[in-house]
Design an enzyme around this catalytic site. Structure first.
Site, mmCIF file in Angstrom:
data_model
loop_
_atom_site.group_PDB
_atom_site.id
_atom_site.type_symbol
_atom_site.label_atom_id
_atom_site.label_comp_id
_atom_site.label_asym_id
_atom_site.label_seq_id
_atom_site.Cartn_x
_atom_site.Cartn_y
_atom_site.Cartn_z
ATOM 1 N N GLY A 215 55.005 31.203 -1.546
ATOM 2 C CA GLY A 215 53.716 31.670 -1.068
ATOM 3 C C GLY A 215 53.530 33.162 -1.303
ATOM 4 C CB SER A 216 51.523 35.636 0.554
ATOM 5 O OG SER A 216 50.283 34.969 0.375
ATOM 6 C CB THR A 217 57.289 36.060 0.404
ATOM 7 O OG1 THR A 217 57.638 34.811 -0.208
ATOM 8 C CG2 THR A 217 57.060 35.850 1.889
ATOM 9 C CE LYS A 219 49.312 36.714 -2.328
ATOM 10 N NZ LYS A 219 48.381 36.616 -1.190
ATOM 11 C CB SER A 273 48.341 38.313 2.294
ATOM 12 O OG SER A 273 49.239 37.518 1.563
#
Length: 485
Positions: A215-217, A219, A273
């Site tokens: 997921g957004s980690t 990024k 995010s």
């Protein structure tokens, strides 16, 4: 008469030669076949006739041996079995060995040739060598904090020391007691069947053997690639990102979970995010450079061992532009173990350097003499030091001003990134809550710990599953335990 005696003597010599030839056949030629025969219990009896060496955490043994008085005399015992199961694995008389019990079996069982000071004397006497000990890098306070933080929720935590790669915590829940499998009786059989039927899969080491969409980690990885490639520069400059963002070559429009993402700066997009900003950045960077950055951080490496094997984290290099956009926000085919994401956070904390993680500090003889030590670990530069410094700044902003406030520790500098990963057909599965972070104490010159925590959300709580709400407090507890130790 003399002739008959000579014939009898020759016949006796012939019988003796035949006996010797047969003995050689049995003991040399056919020995491997007899050793492999399930009916031959001698190897097992010899293996369990002495106590097994211990696995240590924080200088104290977390394993032991119990004298059963049976043919398979010594049986493995565990202290705080469920707490340390993702580290030790099990050593069973019936079901073999796993994890560290398997990877270090030669030392623990006494079979390692290095444990024999006089190998020829050992071959003559047949006396077994006492099992050696395995000293781990695990910090008990961090291990307990992770285990308590996860509680009854399925999930995992991996914590590493950025400057060395030492694994400080490795936790997976739900867990199990390895001691229930140590013997070979009906109780061990019942436990084996129950654990294998359990839908929660307690024997699965989620920290190193299960991959999740990050997921957004992820990024953090995309931002590193964009900064290194020059696609992004000024952290506060507008990124010219539409909201929603049309995925290239499709009619699908990517949206955000929060507002304020249209043309947001990299700093604001990281705090909020913003999917649209990072999807566009990933497309602008291109699949080749995105893959190179991901692989420099450890993705697509199928050979990592700690010393037991770690599942391969993946970033798909054979994607079109729309798929690359989704991959760049930690979706599509992007998958990562918690240990891999802890390595990403550690690289940011350690000036862009990736150090191979390891779990064994040293192995020793029963008397304490050192057999082997970890020594210096390989280092590779995964991103520019300036890029790592900018990412540290962005991760600090997430904790101090953004969605990671639950990870803040008074008196310490903490950086983090939240993530809520969708999965399943049509994103029908309950999301995974992620948090990756690092922490630096007030008196520390550099960050002392990097953590990745993932919590598998329940379908009933789907609307309340967030990385900042579920995973950040777990990571905070682990970081505080390390800083306070």
């Amino acid at each position: 008469m003399t002739r008959h005696i000579r014939h009898a003597a020759a016949f006796c010599v012939l019988l003796l030669v035949a006996l010797l030839v047969n003995a050689v056949r049995v003991q040399v030629v056919s020995a491997p076949e007899y050793d492999r025969n399930p009916a031959n219990r001698r190897p097992d009896i010899a293996r369990y006739q002495q106590p097994r060496g211990d696995i240590l955490a924080g200088g104290e043994p977390v394993t032991g041996s119990r004298d059963t008085g049976q043919h398979l005399r010594y049986e493995r015992t565990y202290r705080d079995g469920p707490l340390y199961a993702p580290v030790t694995g099990f050593a069973s008389q019936e079901y073999g060995t796993t994890l560290l019990e398997h990877a270090a079996d030669g030392v623990l069982s006494g079979a390692d040739p290095l444990l024999a000071p006089l190998p020829l004397w050992h071959d003559v006497t047949g006396a077994p060598n006492p099992g050696g000990d395995v000293v781990t890098t695990i910090l008990p306070a961090a291990q307990r904090a992770a285990y308590r933080g996860l509680g009854r929720r399925p999930g995992a935590v991996a914590a590493v020391e950025p400057a060395t790669g030492r694994i400080l915590a490795l936790v997976s829940t739900p867990s199990y007691d390895p001691g229930e499998l140590s013997g070979n009786g009906k109780a061990a059989l019942r436990s084996w069947r129950r654990l294998n039927r359990d839908p929660g899969r307690p024997m699965l080491n989620r920290a190193v053997r299960r991959t999740y969409p990050p997921g957004s980690t992820f990024k953090v990885v995309t931002a590193a690639a964009a900064l290194d490639a020059g696609v992004a520069g000024d952290l506060d400059a507008p990124t010219r990102s539409p909201d929603p963002y049309p995925l290239p070559g499709t009619r699908t429009r990517l949206t955000n979970g929060s507002g304020g993402c249209r043309n947001a700066s990299l700093r604001a997009a990281f705090e909020r995010s913003c999917n649209t900003v990072f999807a566009r950045l990933g497309v602008d960077v291109g699949v080749r450079r995105m893959t190179a950055t991901a692989e420099a951080l450890g993705f697509n490496d199928g050979g990592l061992t700690v010393p037991f094997p770690v599942a391969r984290s993946t970033f798909d290099a054979s994607v079109d532009r729309a798929q690359l956009a989704l991959s760049s926000i930690g979706q599509y085919n992007t998958r990562a173990t918690p240990l891999q994401m802890a390595m990403v956070a550690a690289a940011v904390a350690d000036r862009g350097r990736v150090r191979t993680p390891y779990l064994v500090e040293r192995t020793t003889r029963a008397g304490g003499g050192v057999l082997s030590a970890a020594g210096a670990r390989p280092v590779r530069q995964a991103m520019r030091p300036m890029t790592a410094a900018r990412l540290k700044e962005l991760m600090r902003d997430v904790v101090e001003h953004g969605t990671g406030g639950n990870a803040a520790i008074p008196g310490a500098v903490v950086g983090g990134k939240t993530g809520t990963a969708q999965h399943g057909v049509g994103n029908s599965g309950a999301p995974y809550a992620w948090f990756v972070s690092w922490a630096q104490g007030a008196r520390d010159l550099e960050p002392r710990v990097a953590v990745a925590a993932v919590v598998e959300g329940a379908p009933a709580d789907r609307g309340e599953i967030t990385g900042g709400g579920l995973a950040a407090p777990v990571a905070r507890a682990v970081m505080a335990a390390v800083l306070g130790s």
